[in-house]
Design a protein around this motif. Structure first.
Motif, PDB file in Angstrom:
ATOM      1  N   TYR A  74      20.036  52.446  27.170  1.00 41.04           N
ATOM      2  CA  TYR A  74      20.578  53.847  27.102  1.00 41.04           C
ATOM      3  C   TYR A  74      19.137  54.226  27.213  1.00 41.04           C
ATOM      4  O   TYR A  74      19.854  55.600  27.684  1.00 41.04           O
ATOM      5  N   LEU A  75      18.132  53.910  26.959  1.00 40.87           N
ATOM      6  CA  LEU A  75      16.590  55.148  27.486  1.00 40.87           C
ATOM      7  C   LEU A  75      16.956  55.751  28.914  1.00 40.87           C
ATOM      8  O   LEU A  75      16.349  56.526  29.265  1.00 40.87           O
ATOM      9  N   GLY A  76      17.109  54.393  29.740  1.00 39.90           N
ATOM     10  CA  GLY A  76      17.714  54.501  31.183  1.00 39.90           C
ATOM     11  C   GLY A  76      18.965  55.975  31.576  1.00 39.90           C
ATOM     12  O   GLY A  76      18.032  56.667  32.186  1.00 39.90           O
ATOM     13  N   THR A  77      20.026  56.058  30.691  1.00 44.87           N
ATOM     14  CA  THR A  77      20.930  56.627  30.512  1.00 44.87           C
ATOM     15  C   THR A  77      20.329  58.146  30.442  1.00 44.87           C
ATOM     16  O   THR A  77      20.465  59.168  30.608  1.00 44.87           O
ATOM     17  N   THR A  78      19.983  57.804  28.631  1.00 44.28           N
ATOM     18  CA  THR A  78      19.215  58.675  28.378  1.00 44.28           C
ATOM     19  C   THR A  78      18.544  60.389  29.522  1.00 44.28           C
ATOM     20  O   THR A  78      17.909  61.314  29.947  1.00 44.28           O
ATOM     21  N   PHE A  79      16.904  59.106  30.023  1.00 41.29           N
ATOM     22  CA  PHE A  79      16.048  59.496  30.953  1.00 41.29           C
ATOM     23  C   PHE A  79      16.694  60.367  32.460  1.00 41.29           C
ATOM     24  O   PHE A  79      16.144  60.913  32.877  1.00 41.29           O
ATOM     25  N   ALA A  80      18.055  60.044  32.623  1.00 39.81           N
ATOM     26  CA  ALA A  80      18.573  60.339  34.015  1.00 39.81           C
ATOM     27  C   ALA A  80      19.028  60.934  33.152  1.00 39.81           C
ATOM     28  O   ALA A  80      19.221  62.487  34.247  1.00 39.81           O
ATOM     29  N   GLY A  81      19.804  61.619  31.778  1.00 39.61           N
ATOM     30  CA  GLY A  81      20.138  63.008  32.377  1.00 39.61           C
ATOM     31  C   GLY A  81      18.720  64.209  32.176  1.00 39.61           C
ATOM     32  O   GLY A  81      18.865  65.380  32.683  1.00 39.61           O
ATOM     33  N   THR A  89      21.455  54.070  41.625  1.00 39.70           N
ATOM     34  CA  THR A  89      22.557  54.014  40.172  1.00 39.70           C
ATOM     35  C   THR A  89      23.748  54.316  39.822  1.00 39.70           C
ATOM     36  O   THR A  89      24.310  55.113  40.579  1.00 39.70           O
ATOM     37  N   GLY A  90      24.577  54.011  39.131  1.00 37.66           N
ATOM     38  CA  GLY A  90      26.165  54.519  38.160  1.00 37.66           C
ATOM     39  C   GLY A  90      26.645  53.523  38.672  1.00 37.66           C
ATOM     40  O   GLY A  90      27.890  54.499  38.644  1.00 37.66           O
ATOM     41  N   ILE A  91      26.359  52.719  38.961  1.00 35.98           N
ATOM     42  CA  ILE A  91      27.814  51.401  39.732  1.00 35.98           C
ATOM     43  C   ILE A  91      28.263  51.267  38.364  1.00 35.98           C
ATOM     44  O   ILE A  91      29.131  49.929  38.350  1.00 35.98           O
ATOM     45  N   MET A  92      28.136  51.677  36.905  1.00 37.38           N
ATOM     46  CA  MET A  92      29.187  50.657  36.193  1.00 37.38           C
ATOM     47  C   MET A  92      29.452  51.950  35.202  1.00 37.38           C
ATOM     48  O   MET A  92      30.447  51.356  34.027  1.00 37.38           O
ATOM     49  N   ALA A  93      30.027  53.232  35.845  1.00 40.43           N
ATOM     50  CA  ALA A  93      31.119  54.214  35.811  1.00 40.43           C
ATOM     51  C   ALA A  93      32.319  53.689  35.518  1.00 40.43           C
ATOM     52  O   ALA A  93      33.437  53.850  34.711  1.00 40.43           O
ATOM     53  N   GLY A  94      33.191  52.271  36.473  1.00 36.66           N
ATOM     54  CA  GLY A  94      34.159  51.669  37.023  1.00 36.66           C
ATOM     55  C   GLY A  94      34.308  50.836  35.882  1.00 36.66           C
ATOM     56  O   GLY A  94      35.361  50.753  34.882  1.00 36.66           O
ATOM     57  N   THR A 104      27.240  62.364  27.623  1.00 38.89           N
ATOM     58  CA  THR A 104      28.261  61.665  27.276  1.00 38.89           C
ATOM     59  C   THR A 104      28.178  60.441  27.074  1.00 38.89           C
ATOM     60  O   THR A 104      28.486  60.054  25.841  1.00 38.89           O
ATOM     61  N   GLY A 105      27.701  60.250  27.685  1.00 37.32           N
ATOM     62  CA  GLY A 105      27.114  58.618  27.757  1.00 37.32           C
ATOM     63  C   GLY A 105      26.361  57.791  26.953  1.00 37.32           C
ATOM     64  O   GLY A 105      26.850  56.847  26.719  1.00 37.32           O
ATOM     65  N   ALA A 106      25.496  58.508  26.868  1.00 34.56           N
ATOM     66  CA  ALA A 106      24.815  57.674  26.677  1.00 34.56           C
ATOM     67  C   ALA A 106      24.249  57.570  24.963  1.00 34.56           C
ATOM     68  O   ALA A 106      24.709  56.528  24.303  1.00 34.56           O
ATOM     69  N   LEU A 158      19.564  61.965  18.805  1.00 34.80           N
ATOM     70  CA  LEU A 158      18.309  61.215  18.894  1.00 34.80           C
ATOM     71  C   LEU A 158      18.954  61.114  20.565  1.00 34.80           C
ATOM     72  O   LEU A 158      17.559  61.276  21.284  1.00 34.80           O
ATOM     73  N   THR A 159      19.665  61.175  20.949  1.00 36.26           N
ATOM     74  CA  THR A 159      19.736  61.778  22.956  1.00 36.26           C
ATOM     75  C   THR A 159      19.011  62.405  23.206  1.00 36.26           C
ATOM     76  O   THR A 159      18.347  62.581  23.989  1.00 36.26           O
TER      77      THR A 159
END
Length: 1164
Positions: free
Chosen positions: A239-246, A492-497, A584-586, A620-621
């Motif tokens: 979650y933190l990785g996705t948030t910092f990616a944003g 990164t981003g391989i989890m989209a599927g 959206t995802g985080a 929070l995100t």
């Protein structure tokens, strides 16, 4: 082959549409009748016609009467009985199949296979929040048939993965990575990162195809494979990785906006060159915060808008990449013509060429032809010879002012400026220029170094360049490890599927194929891009991160065809889209973690709007993303999210490898192209990349994950997901138990494995909870703890009672913070239950070696002898099993864990040697905070023939070798005659025993005679001599109230009375045991003389008690050897009296009886 024919007859026509909405098992509805029959063809009748039509149902062509499942009587509906012995009609098959009549009473817990398959077929796989949204929209309306997911591999997995993998790094940093690391090391960086994601995708595919994966992506897979602790820790890291990616995508978008689209939109500007970097960071913070606010509002308003824009953003990415390839091919025939100004071998910033003159002076028109020379790159470059006198009409250029103190030709200038000439080189020499050979090798720079071209000659006599001069400088120090950390987010981003598994037609086929194809595609694009950039673009331009040498253009944009604006606009929109996807995802990932309720303080983030949108999680995100934006540097944010993603991928590989090695029966992935070696190779690469890119960020990420893991372990909700860590624990426990079984433990490894026997009262409350407290204070040995109790009764009837007792024990163990197991045994006779528990507790080498049991309180006043008889029987059982026994007396006076003892002593009365238990127990107790301040005193008894002085020396030496600090004292006990008190005490003991025996016999006879004349249906309970039905000990049994027995139990009791106590048998028993029931018997009892052996034992108890009370009356705890019970069971009551006399006048006593083996040694 026989087929199944079934006919459904609803009672009302309007009930039919709702039939499948309420329950998949339509055979259980009272409003419809389901008939199954075997026929050669399938014949379905029209339900509506049958509902309105005739009263008969056709079965195999024959008319049969319609036995309705609803009988009409008195105006009310009455449902027929569903039991086998139903005699009210022949329509039981309205509820159950005739062929399944044997199983009809278990249908509520064991449904029919058809019902189960129907539920599985109707399984819905909705994303987090989507189910609530659907329910909110359908309130008050009829449910519509859900549209089945129709997305295939290409649209559902391949394209979303491409969109998430291609991002800001490709457009803004890949050229800089190639220029700094060189083509060879650049290929190495890309190859390592792509191998990491490919191996992770293989492991992820195996997990994703091992059953149905609901929405939740990596968090769901890791948590269900490695358990809630690892799942929560890694889920939050993801979650933190996705948030910092944003945050990184937003910073990338702002960088494109302020540097390449609208440079004049900057709010903060610096007139001094040294302050330009700080001003740019402030601009990034302001614009980044504004963009984050706008994107958060868009996500809050509705995700559907984000999804609609996703295809546009993906088109921008694809168009931009295609334009790069076309531009590279075109450059082989027609280079773009973009030039770079060089002074010697140093790169000049294009921003400083305000007059477009890459020269020192502007020559007169008639002399221009003589002052231009042709360089090897076929570009015209003006030169100046300082030995010649300047022409009269010659003027200095704008760049002259940057190196000289005045615009005049004779002004004082920088030495390097005077000794080197200006030249122009092609920024994009083209694919056929051979520039690849120059760009093969690395050219790492330190912060503040000038970007130089090694193939150009220059004078090295000058001083280092100043930041005031118009060169292109390196803003940060570069290295191989730094570039790995910056580039990794682009793969990164391989989890989209896997996140979209609920929308896929066949997720178990689409996820592996689509994800692996997307990774292969992106890997090819990245690898070819590295080669194309190195073969088309000059090295100084590649190392120019922000394109200052090409007048502030995006470096990759200079290569694009037909215009650089294709890349600029495309990359801007693609980064905005990636940022929206992250925002959206985080929040949904955080909401999924919060709804699993494994982290208590995150529960508030599981709530949201009425349609399920995670409002609080979005706030929070946005807050965490704002922290990343305040960092303001893309190169500093990228390594942060690299750590979190690498940790997530590491645990995905670990989950797959662990499940494969454990060979769990449930591990049956459809994706078969995996192996545990690949998983562990991927895990090793992830771990290596973490420390290669930034070792301090790696340690920080591991510390954060470790803290979350321990928090969930101690305070989180307990979840059982059948995870691999539980399987690993089982395998490790099996291995350890088999190793322990190889032989008995060495004395050095002995530790108390405690079996605590507790007693529950009628309300299922523990009578002596301090027993468990005392056991917890002994746990410095870190041994096994089993808390047991015995429930009186029959197991079939008392199973629920046993479960309640087990829950009570578990709650008490949690309260006392005792780590161990609880065991509840149901037995007709409690003493047999205790014996069974002592024999069967534990497993292999982890069996209890010590029993802790309470003292039977007020045993003298109790008319029932079974309390102390069961106690003595337990002592005998533990002795026979060679177990140690600890009996705390006055347990209610023992301190609790929150009441540490003040300074005092723990006194040890070492009378006989029983393996060293008396020495080891005080040492373990003093490890606990309650007894830590207490000192040790050891007393031993010397007889007349013993040398007490030598005994004291030997005992002190023994304690020294045991490494135990204690005061030593030898107590001499002189031979003395038996006192009158001792004789009197023994006589009173025997007389009391005789009287109680007579009173119990008389009472028992009266009860038996009364029982014989009672009504046969009476529910009174018979208590017979020697029966253990109502035993009352600290073994943990409870009396069962006779009023709770049913009529069947009453009849059973009556049959038992008839069989056990006939009139002849009762008369015979009274004749045998009525010797003291007459006045003559009492006179014989008064004139009796005590047994000599009892007098001697009483004498020992009295003398020892006097000495112990004299020496240890002020001790906090007294440990004492517990004498064994007599071999003859007739002296059991006297044995209790001896123990009572031995411990009189002592506040806290611990009776210790060793197990017969040595538990302490002087050897290391």
């Amino acid at each position: 082959m026989a087929s199944v024919r079934f006919t459904v007859t609803p009672t009302k026509a309007e009930d039919l549409p709702g039939l499948s909405d309420t329950s998949p098992d339509i055979s259980s509805r009272s409003g419809a009748r389901v008939r199954f029959g075997s026929r050669e063809s399938v014949n379905r009748s029209d339900p509506l016609s049958e509902a309105s039509g005739g009263p008969a149902t056709t079965v195999g062509g024959a008319e049969t009467p319609d036995h309705s499942s609803v009988e009409q009587g008195d105006g009310h509906s009455k449902i027929s009985s569903v039991y086998i012995n139903n005699t009210h009609g022949g329509d039981d098959d309205d509820f159950y199949d005739r062929n399944l009549a044997l199983f009809e009473e278990e249908m509520d817990t064991r449904p029919k296979v058809s019902s189960l398959l129907n539920r599985l077929a109707n399984y819905t796989n909705l994303t987090q929040g989507a189910r609530e949204h659907e329910e909110a929209e359908n309130i008050g309306d009829k449910k519509k048939a859900g549209k089945s997911p129709q997305m295939g591999t290409f649209m559902g997995v391949y394209l979303p993965c491409l969109q998430n993998i291609f991002g800001v790094i490709l457009f803004l940093r890949l050229t800089w990575v190639v220029g700094s690391a060189g083509v060879l090391q650049g290929l190495c960086i890309v190859f390592i990162c792509c191998c990491c994601t490919l191996l992770t995708a293989i492991s992820m595919s195996a997990i994703a195809t091992n059953g149905v994966v609901p929405a939740g992506g990596a968090y769901f897979m890791i948590s269900r494979s490695l358990g809630p602790e690892f799942g929560g820790a890694v889920g939050l890291c993801f979650y933190l990785g996705t948030t910092f990616a944003g945050a990184m995508y937003i910073l990338g978008a702002v960088e494109i906006l302020l540097m390449y689209i609208a440079p004049k939109a900057a709010i903060f500007e610096s007139k001094h060159p040294d302050g330009e970097g700080a001003a740019m960071l402030n601009n990034m913070r302001v614009y980044g915060s504004v963009c984050l606010l706008l994107m958060s509002l868009l996500v809050f308003v509705g995700v559907k808008y984000v999804n609609k824009l996703a295809s546009i953003f993906l088109a921008c990415v694809i168009v931009s990449i295609v334009s790069i390839y076309i531009g590279a091919l075109v450059s082989a025939f027609k280079p773009p013509g973009v030039s770079v100004c060089m002074l010697g071998n140093r790169t000049i910033s294009g921003h400083q060429l305000d007059d477009d003159q890459c020269s020192k002076t502007i020559p007169p028109p008639e002399e221009a032809d003589n002052n231009f020379t042709v360089t090897e790159n076929a570009t015209m470059s003006p030169t100046f010879d300082p030995s010649l006198p300047p022409p009269q009409l010659e003027k200095t250029t704008y760049i002259w002012k940057q190196f000289c103190q005045a615009p005049e030709v004779n002004a004082s200038c920088d030495e390097y400026f005077l000794s080197n000439n200006f030249s122009k080189i092609e920024a994009i020499p083209g694919l056929a220029s051979g520039i690849l050979s120059e760009n093969l090798w690395s050219s790492y720079l330190s912060r503040g170094d000038v970007v130089e071209k090694g193939s150009l000659s220059s004078s090295r006599d000058a001083q280092p360049a100043s930041t005031r001069q118009p060169y292109v400088f390196a803003d940060i120090s570069t290295s191989f490890t730094l570039l790995v950390g910056i580039f990794f987010p682009s793969v990164t981003g391989i989890m989209a599927g896997s996140n979209r598994s609920g929308d896929l037609k066949d997720a178990q086929r689409s996820i592996p194929i689509g994800t692996i194809l997307a990774i292969i595609t992106t890997s090819i694009v990245y690898l070819t891009s590295v080669v194309l950039f190195g073969a088309c673009i000059d090295g100084v331009v590649l190392r120019d991160k922000f394109g200052d040498s090409v007048r502030g253009q995006l470096v990759v944009g200079t290569l694009a065809w037909p215009s650089p604006w294709v890349i600029v606009i495309g990359s801007f929109f693609s980064t905005c889209g990636a940022g929206l996807q992250s925002l959206t995802g985080a929040p949904r990932l955080l909401q999924a973690i919060a709804k699993d309720n494994i982290i208590p303080f995150l529960r508030v983030f599981g709530h949201g709007k009425a349609n399920g949108e995670p409002t609080w999680a979005l706030l929070l995100t946005a807050f965490i993303a704002e922290l990343g934006i305040l960092i303001a540097s893309l190169d500093l944010v990228a390594p942060i999210l690299t750590m979190f993603f690498l940790m997530c991928y590491l645990f995905v590989n670990l989950a797959c490898g662990l499940q494969t090695l454990l060979r769990s029966p449930n591990w049956r992935p459809r994706f078969s192209y995996y192996h545990w070696t690949l998983s562990f190779l991927g895990m090793t690469i992830c771990l290596a990349l973490m420390f290669i890119s930034s070792w301090y960020y790696a340690i920080a990420a591991m510390v954060i994950a470790g803290m979350i893991y321990k928090y969930i372990e101690y305070h989180g909700a307990e979840k059982e997901w059948g995870d691999g860590i539980r399987g690993l624990s089982l395998s490790a426990a099996r291995y350890a138990l088999l190793r322990l079984e190889e032989g008995p433990p060495h004395t050095k490894n002995w530790r108390p494995q405690v079996l605590v026997l507790l007693k529950l009262d009628e309300d299922a409350h523990v009578k002596s909870p301090r027993l468990l407290t005392f056991a917890s204070q002994l746990k410095a040995g870190k041994g096994l703890t089993i808390v047991g109790t015995v429930v009186s009764g029959n197991f079939l009837q008392s199973y629920g009672e046993a479960l309640a007792a087990e829950q009570t024990l578990k709650h008490l163990m949690d309260k006392e913070r005792v780590k161990g197991f609880c065991q509840c045994i149901v037995a007709q006779k409690p003493r047999e239950g205790i014996s069974h528990m002592i024999q069967s507790s534990g497993l292999g080498g982890m069996k209890p070696n010590t029993v802790v049991m309470g003292w039977p309180h007020a045993w003298r006043q109790s008319e029932d002898p079974q309390a102390w008889k069961t106690f003595i029987n337990t002592v005998r059982v533990t002795t026979a099993a060679h177990l140690a026994l600890l009996v705390p007396k006055n347990i209610s006076l023992f301190p609790s864990n929150s009441e540490p003892c003040a300074e005092g002593y723990i006194d040890i009365w070492w009378i006989v040697h029983d393996g060293g238990m008396l020495m080891l127990l005080p040492f373990l107790l003093r490890q606990h905070k309650v007894w830590r301040k207490c000192g040790l005193r050891i007393f031993t008894v010397a007889q007349m023939e013993d040398n007490s002085i030598q005994m004291k020396k030997d005992l002190a030496t023994f304690l020294y070798h045991l490494r135990i600090e204690a005061e030593v004292e030898v107590v001499e006990m002189h031979d003395s005659d038996i006192s009158a008190y001792t004789y009197e005490r023994t006589l009173m003991m025997e007389q009391r025993s005789q009287m109680l025996r007579q009173m119990r016999l008389s009472k028992s006879d009266r009860e038996k005679e009364a029982q014989l004349v009672k009504d046969r249906n009476s529910m009174l309970r018979l208590t017979s001599i020697g029966s253990d039905e109502d035993d009352d000990t600290d073994g943990g049994e409870r009396e069962r109230a006779s009023s709770a027995a049913g009529p069947g139990d009453s009849a059973e009791h009556h049959r038992r009375v008839q069989m056990t106590w006939t009139k002849e048998k009762s008369s015979q028993y009274r004749a045998m045991h009525s010797g003291c029931s007459t006045p003559e018997g009492f006179r014989d009892m008064l004139s009796m003389r005590p047994d000599h052996s009892n007098v001697r034992r009483m004498h020992t108890a009295v003398k020892l008690n006097e000495v112990i009370v004299n020496k240890s009356h002020d001790a906090r705890l007294v440990l004492l050897n517990m004498p064994g019970p007599p071999r003859n069971t007739e002296g059991d009551e006297n044995y209790m009296e001896f123990l009572e006399v031995l411990t009189e006048g002592l506040e806290r006593v611990l009776l210790v009886r060793g197990g017969g083996s040595e538990v302490i040694t002087i050897y290391s």
